[in-house]
Motif scaffolding. Structure first.
Motif: not given
Length: 231
Positions: A21, A24-32, A36
């Motif tokens: 989890d 996944c959150i870190s990947k989403i944040l890095s993509i964001a 951005w």
């Protein structure tokens, strides 16, 4: 013994789940963080579609003032604060680069889009929309988006800023001439027939807006940058 083993496996599963989890959150944040601007751009388009009265002229936020002037002035002022004056001055002698960019932006792109619209004119696409594409291609690019997109792409924002300002100054004179030249096609005759009133371009008003919204905030930002640097 079995209960101890079960607890161990349960703990392992919970830790694995937490780790997955978090990854996944870190990947989403890095993509964001990386994309951005594109995410915000898409979000703005969606919000504009859902709430059209919010950003239209005369809407809730009065975009003809807050966006057209407020946002542009703020971006140019921040650019003036962040850009180094010496580096900005170093970009001025790159004449060939500036000429290439202006030719590509104000001549090549309009003709490419023009020939594209000629191909699309044989389809059922609305002719007014095609004419709008020509106008869009013939006008100079916005200064604010030029600087932001170049900076996000890790490009030369100094050159982007100079060429955006230069393109907007040249566009005052070249864009109307280019549009009138491309409008000579008989495909757009009905547009000139429906427009009975002749509208003249107020060059003084355009130049005044360019100075107040772009050059003056940039100049003030550069002065503050130099004074702050001396301290």
């Amino acid at each position: 013994m079995f209960s101890t083993v079960d607890k161990y496996f349960k703990n392992q599963q919970e830790e694995t789940k937490k780790t997955s989890d978090q990854s996944c959150i870190s990947k989403i944040l890095s993509i964001a963080r990386k994309y951005w601007f594109l995410i915000g751009f898409a979000f703005s388009i969606c919000m504009g579609y859902i709430f059209p009265n919010l950003g239209k002229t005369g809407g809730y936020i009065r975009s003809e003032w807050t966006v057209k002037y407020g946002c542009v002035i703020l971006i140019c002022f921040l650019s003036g604060l962040s850009l180094r004056t010496k580096q900005l001055a170093k970009e001025i002698p790159h004449i060939r680069l500036h000429i290439l960019i202006q030719i590509y932006s104000l001549i090549v792109i309009p003709f490419l889009v023009y020939y594209l619209t000629l191909c699309l004119s044989n389809t059922s696409m609305n002719k007014t929309l095609l004419f709008g594409m020509i106008i869009m291609a013939s006008t100079s690019t916005p200064i604010s988006s030029n600087v932001i997109m170049t900076k996000n792409a890790l490009g030369n924002e100094y050159s982007a800023l100079l060429n955006a300002i230069l393109g907007n100054i040249l566009g005052i004179f070249l864009s109307p001439a280019m549009i009138l030249f491309l409008m000579k096609n008989s495909m757009f005759d009905y547009l000139s027939n429906t427009n009975n009133e002749k509208q003249k371009l107020d060059y003084g008003h355009v130049i005044k807006n360019l100075i107040l919204a772009v050059l003056l905030p940039l100049f003030i930002g550069q002065i503050i940058h130099l004074l702050w640097k001396k301290k």
